[in-house]
Design a protein around this motif. Sequence first.
Motif, PDB file in Angstrom:
ATOM      1  N   ALA A  76       0.819  -1.217   0.000  1.00  0.00           N
ATOM      2  CA  ALA A  76       0.000   0.000   0.000  1.00  0.00           C
ATOM      3  C   ALA A  76       0.851   1.265   0.000  1.00  0.00           C
ATOM      4  O   ALA A  76       0.418   2.307  -0.501  1.00  0.00           O
ATOM      5  N   ARG A  77       2.060   1.160   0.527  1.00  0.00           N
ATOM      6  CA  ARG A  77       2.916   2.346   0.610  1.00  0.00           C
ATOM      7  C   ARG A  77       4.154   2.227  -0.272  1.00  0.00           C
ATOM      8  O   ARG A  77       5.075   3.038  -0.168  1.00  0.00           O
ATOM      9  N   SER A  78       4.173   1.217  -1.153  1.00  0.00           N
ATOM     10  CA  SER A  78       5.370   0.964  -1.950  1.00  0.00           C
ATOM     11  C   SER A  78       5.174   1.415  -3.388  1.00  0.00           C
ATOM     12  O   SER A  78       4.336   0.871  -4.125  1.00  0.00           O
ATOM     13  N   GLU A  79       5.975   2.348  -3.831  1.00  0.00           N
ATOM     14  CA  GLU A  79       5.955   2.779  -5.228  1.00  0.00           C
ATOM     15  C   GLU A  79       6.484   1.674  -6.129  1.00  0.00           C
ATOM     16  O   GLU A  79       6.066   1.546  -7.291  1.00  0.00           O
ATOM     17  N   VAL A  80       7.383   0.828  -5.593  1.00  0.00           N
ATOM     18  CA  VAL A  80       7.931  -0.276  -6.376  1.00  0.00           C
ATOM     19  C   VAL A  80       6.814  -1.253  -6.744  1.00  0.00           C
ATOM     20  O   VAL A  80       6.714  -1.710  -7.892  1.00  0.00           O
ATOM     21  N   TYR A  81       5.977  -1.597  -5.782  1.00  0.00           N
ATOM     22  CA  TYR A  81       4.847  -2.496  -6.034  1.00  0.00           C
ATOM     23  C   TYR A  81       3.911  -1.885  -7.082  1.00  0.00           C
ATOM     24  O   TYR A  81       3.461  -2.570  -8.009  1.00  0.00           O
ATOM     25  N   LEU A  82       3.613  -0.616  -6.931  1.00  0.00           N
ATOM     26  CA  LEU A  82       2.705   0.051  -7.868  1.00  0.00           C
ATOM     27  C   LEU A  82       3.288   0.064  -9.281  1.00  0.00           C
ATOM     28  O   LEU A  82       2.561  -0.086 -10.267  1.00  0.00           O
ATOM     29  N   GLN A  83       4.606   0.228  -9.367  1.00  0.00           N
ATOM     30  CA  GLN A  83       5.242   0.222 -10.679  1.00  0.00           C
ATOM     31  C   GLN A  83       5.116  -1.167 -11.329  1.00  0.00           C
ATOM     32  O   GLN A  83       4.829  -1.288 -12.517  1.00  0.00           O
ATOM     33  N   GLY A  84       5.333  -2.212 -10.538  1.00  0.00           N
ATOM     34  CA  GLY A  84       5.156  -3.565 -11.052  1.00  0.00           C
ATOM     35  C   GLY A  84       3.737  -3.809 -11.526  1.00  0.00           C
ATOM     36  O   GLY A  84       3.509  -4.462 -12.556  1.00  0.00           O
ATOM     37  N   ASP A  85       2.777  -3.261 -10.781  1.00  0.00           N
ATOM     38  CA  ASP A  85       1.378  -3.405 -11.169  1.00  0.00           C
ATOM     39  C   ASP A  85       1.093  -2.671 -12.482  1.00  0.00           C
ATOM     40  O   ASP A  85       0.348  -3.170 -13.344  1.00  0.00           O
ATOM     41  N   ARG A  86       1.713  -1.497 -12.654  1.00  0.00           N
ATOM     42  CA  ARG A  86       1.505  -0.744 -13.901  1.00  0.00           C
ATOM     43  C   ARG A  86       2.133  -1.461 -15.099  1.00  0.00           C
ATOM     44  O   ARG A  86       1.621  -1.399 -16.221  1.00  0.00           O
ATOM     45  N   ASP A  87       3.249  -2.153 -14.868  1.00  0.00           N
ATOM     46  CA  ASP A  87       3.978  -2.789 -15.964  1.00  0.00           C
ATOM     47  C   ASP A  87       3.470  -4.190 -16.303  1.00  0.00           C
ATOM     48  O   ASP A  87       3.830  -4.744 -17.352  1.00  0.00           O
ATOM     49  N   ARG A  88       2.640  -4.781 -15.449  1.00  0.00           N
ATOM     50  CA  ARG A  88       2.368  -6.213 -15.507  1.00  0.00           C
ATOM     51  C   ARG A  88       1.772  -6.699 -16.824  1.00  0.00           C
ATOM     52  O   ARG A  88       2.102  -7.801 -17.296  1.00  0.00           O
ATOM     53  N   ILE A  89       0.921  -5.918 -17.451  1.00  0.00           N
ATOM     54  CA  ILE A  89       0.239  -6.384 -18.664  1.00  0.00           C
ATOM     55  C   ILE A  89       1.245  -6.725 -19.761  1.00  0.00           C
ATOM     56  O   ILE A  89       1.111  -7.711 -20.485  1.00  0.00           O
ATOM     57  N   GLY A  90       2.307  -5.953 -19.871  1.00  0.00           N
ATOM     58  CA  GLY A  90       3.284  -6.187 -20.924  1.00  0.00           C
ATOM     59  C   GLY A  90       4.128  -7.422 -20.721  1.00  0.00           C
ATOM     60  O   GLY A  90       4.801  -7.873 -21.658  1.00  0.00           O
ATOM     61  N   PHE A  91       4.106  -7.985 -19.502  1.00  0.00           N
ATOM     62  CA  PHE A  91       4.963  -9.135 -19.216  1.00  0.00           C
ATOM     63  C   PHE A  91       4.291 -10.471 -19.525  1.00  0.00           C
ATOM     64  O   PHE A  91       4.950 -11.512 -19.515  1.00  0.00           O
ATOM     65  N   ILE A  92       3.001 -10.487 -19.737  1.00  0.00           N
ATOM     66  CA  ILE A  92       2.279 -11.731 -19.967  1.00  0.00           C
ATOM     67  C   ILE A  92       1.917 -11.826 -21.449  1.00  0.00           C
ATOM     68  O   ILE A  92       1.174 -10.995 -21.979  1.00  0.00           O
ATOM     69  N   ARG A  93       2.434 -12.841 -22.099  1.00  0.00           N
ATOM     70  CA  ARG A  93       2.192 -13.030 -23.527  1.00  0.00           C
ATOM     71  C   ARG A  93       1.778 -14.477 -23.760  1.00  0.00           C
ATOM     72  O   ARG A  93       2.525 -15.392 -23.444  1.00  0.00           O
ATOM     73  N   ASP A  94       0.558 -14.662 -24.306  1.00  0.00           N
ATOM     74  CA  ASP A  94       0.023 -16.004 -24.549  1.00  0.00           C
ATOM     75  C   ASP A  94       0.069 -16.849 -23.278  1.00  0.00           C
ATOM     76  O   ASP A  94       0.462 -18.025 -23.291  1.00  0.00           O
ATOM     77  N   ASN A  95      -0.331 -16.203 -22.169  1.00  0.00           N
ATOM     78  CA  ASN A  95      -0.368 -16.872 -20.856  1.00  0.00           C
ATOM     79  C   ASN A  95       1.011 -17.353 -20.398  1.00  0.00           C
ATOM     80  O   ASN A  95       1.104 -18.261 -19.561  1.00  0.00           O
ATOM     81  N   ARG A  96       2.065 -16.753 -20.907  1.00  0.00           N
ATOM     82  CA  ARG A  96       3.421 -17.079 -20.453  1.00  0.00           C
ATOM     83  C   ARG A  96       4.074 -15.819 -19.914  1.00  0.00           C
ATOM     84  O   ARG A  96       3.861 -14.715 -20.414  1.00  0.00           O
ATOM     85  N   LEU A  97       4.865 -16.001 -18.876  1.00  0.00           N
ATOM     86  CA  LEU A  97       5.570 -14.883 -18.254  1.00  0.00           C
ATOM     87  C   LEU A  97       6.881 -14.631 -18.991  1.00  0.00           C
ATOM     88  O   LEU A  97       7.696 -15.547 -19.162  1.00  0.00           O
ATOM     89  N   ASP A  98       7.072 -13.396 -19.435  1.00  0.00           N
ATOM     90  CA  ASP A  98       8.311 -13.017 -20.112  1.00  0.00           C
ATOM     91  C   ASP A  98       9.297 -12.519 -19.048  1.00  0.00           C
ATOM     92  O   ASP A  98       9.400 -11.327 -18.772  1.00  0.00           O
ATOM     93  N   MET A  99      10.042 -13.451 -18.476  1.00  0.00           N
ATOM     94  CA  MET A  99      10.952 -13.103 -17.394  1.00  0.00           C
ATOM     95  C   MET A  99      12.114 -12.245 -17.895  1.00  0.00           C
ATOM     96  O   MET A  99      12.632 -11.400 -17.155  1.00  0.00           O
ATOM     97  N   ASP A 100      12.526 -12.415 -19.149  1.00  0.00           N
ATOM     98  CA  ASP A 100      13.587 -11.575 -19.701  1.00  0.00           C
ATOM     99  C   ASP A 100      13.181 -10.105 -19.623  1.00  0.00           C
ATOM    100  O   ASP A 100      13.973  -9.233 -19.210  1.00  0.00           O
ATOM    101  N   LEU A 101      11.951  -9.831 -20.022  1.00  0.00           N
ATOM    102  CA  LEU A 101      11.467  -8.451 -20.019  1.00  0.00           C
ATOM    103  C   LEU A 101      11.274  -7.934 -18.602  1.00  0.00           C
ATOM    104  O   LEU A 101      11.521  -6.755 -18.336  1.00  0.00           O
ATOM    105  N   VAL A 102      10.869  -8.811 -17.690  1.00  0.00           N
ATOM    106  CA  VAL A 102      10.715  -8.411 -16.287  1.00  0.00           C
ATOM    107  C   VAL A 102      12.037  -7.871 -15.757  1.00  0.00           C
ATOM    108  O   VAL A 102      12.102  -6.797 -15.144  1.00  0.00           O
ATOM    109  N   LEU A 103      13.124  -8.602 -15.995  1.00  0.00           N
ATOM    110  CA  LEU A 103      14.429  -8.161 -15.507  1.00  0.00           C
ATOM    111  C   LEU A 103      14.861  -6.865 -16.189  1.00  0.00           C
ATOM    112  O   LEU A 103      15.418  -5.966 -15.540  1.00  0.00           O
ATOM    113  N   LYS A 104      14.621  -6.764 -17.485  1.00  0.00           N
ATOM    114  CA  LYS A 104      15.019  -5.568 -18.218  1.00  0.00           C
ATOM    115  C   LYS A 104      14.324  -4.324 -17.658  1.00  0.00           C
ATOM    116  O   LYS A 104      14.969  -3.300 -17.385  1.00  0.00           O
ATOM    117  N   LYS A 105      13.012  -4.428 -17.454  1.00  0.00           N
ATOM    118  CA  LYS A 105      12.258  -3.287 -16.943  1.00  0.00           C
ATOM    119  C   LYS A 105      12.626  -2.973 -15.497  1.00  0.00           C
ATOM    120  O   LYS A 105      12.682  -1.805 -15.093  1.00  0.00           O
TER     121      LYS A 105
END
Length: 529
Positions: free
Chosen positions: A376-405
């Motif tokens: 609730a008080r973490s900007e890091v968590y909120l940033q992950g929530d904002r970025d999350r849609i781009g990390f899921i492709r065809d129901n698979r997690l793009d871990m490469d992109l997670v680390l890059k971002k």
Amino acid sequence: MKRRFNVTGSCSPQRHYMVRLDDRLKKIKEDYVDYGSYFVINRGRQYGKTTTLAALEEYLKEDYTVLSLDFQQMGTEDFADAATFAHAFASILIETLEINGLDDREELMGPLTEIMERDSNSLKDLFVRLSRMCRNSAQPIVLMIDEVDSAGNNQVFIEFLSQLRGYYLKRDKMPIFHSVVLAGVYSIKNLKLKLRPESEHQYNSPWNIAADFKIAMNFSAEQIAAMLDEYEADHQTGIDVHAVAEEIYAYTSGYPVVVSTICKYIDEDLLGHEGFESPQKAWSSAGVAEAVKNILKVSTPLFESMVKQLDQYSELRTMLENIIYQGMKIPFSPDEKAVSMGLMFGFLAEKNGQVAIANRIFEMYLMNLFMTEEAARSEVYLQGDRDRIGFIRDNRLDMDLVLKKFVEYFHEICGDKDEDFIEKNGRKFFLLYLKPIINGTGNYYIEAQTRDSRRTDLIVDYLGEQFIVELKIWHGNEYNARGEKQLTEYLEYFHKDKGYLLSFNFNQKKEIGVKEIQAEGKTIVEAVV
């Protein structure tokens, strides 16, 4: 009679699939009861204490008169003072004798009836009658008391123990119980923690006549497999019993109620659903992981108790946070207050001379709890929530992109932070960033075997696909090369060709970014912040 897995109350082999207790009961009888020992079974909530006592009562009946009580049968008012306690204790003993239907019950009940007929009794009066009852018994009497720490006023119970100790020391001259078995969460030496602060000066010495109870009550992988063998015999599913048992043990370290909760969920909730249509699919590594994911979403008495204790004992909470987030290595000492509390509640264990969280599922729950509180008080968590849609492709997690971002974001917000800040918070930030990305669909846990202040292996499970991510504090090129080798070995263990290495580097000349390297036939995506 049809049987099921049980997670509430005492277990019965006629009604429930359960670990057989024959070896445990034999050892308790031969090593403790037959020697006339007084001892305490202290374990965390829902650790099988009540089931063990019920089975032990039956096991001992041929050689002993067993009087089994539960202090939850007595109300808070029954512990108001010594006179009230004496009356209530005599009453519940009489009721127990009547239920047992012993041939000599009239002789045993006689002295207790005297207590019931008197208007006022002291604990001394009670023990005079208890001694007479034990003298009248045709067999040695074993007293068992469950939930000993549920007393409304523990001071009265401590005084009761003091009387019991006195008779124990003189039992060659004054007959008393042959053996006494107490069971509860709080150890006798820690009952003072439940007293009001102004009453602590009244606390007597620990009950030092008690024998040290050394019998393991957690389930081994072999015992879990034997329980599943009984399930398999009834259902003829063709599941790989031993593989499933090993997987359940890996998450639970044999904590009884957690083992049963996983089995119950697979059998009653998971089996037949999409992706787990057959028993072989449900009773599998993927099925266990799915059960764990869903169990962690539900508030249970065990988890509620954990939260309560963390709120009450701040030192214990701080220790758990340091272990989870920083990989802090804390030397094991059972007399250190936070360690003592964690051991007593079943949250902590000793591993290789260090303090460790007792099992993986507890660690996952605690990590979720701590991060949810911070979210609730973490900007890091909120940033992950904002970025999350781009990390899921065809129901698979793009871990490469997670680390890059994450590298880009971390450099933006923490580029000017000092080494101490990053070392304490770097891994926490990545966990907070990752949580909303996989939340509700995936799980992650820290591999306890590899955690230390420099290195942590994070296992991420997203829709059945596993990702191995090593989180590492930079300590030079040589250490980094060694870390790459360790990661390749770990990937081999998990039968993975690709892994991820996230390094928190304090070198002023570091090269921030993500690159892909090859090491011993494995692909490693290495990210540096």
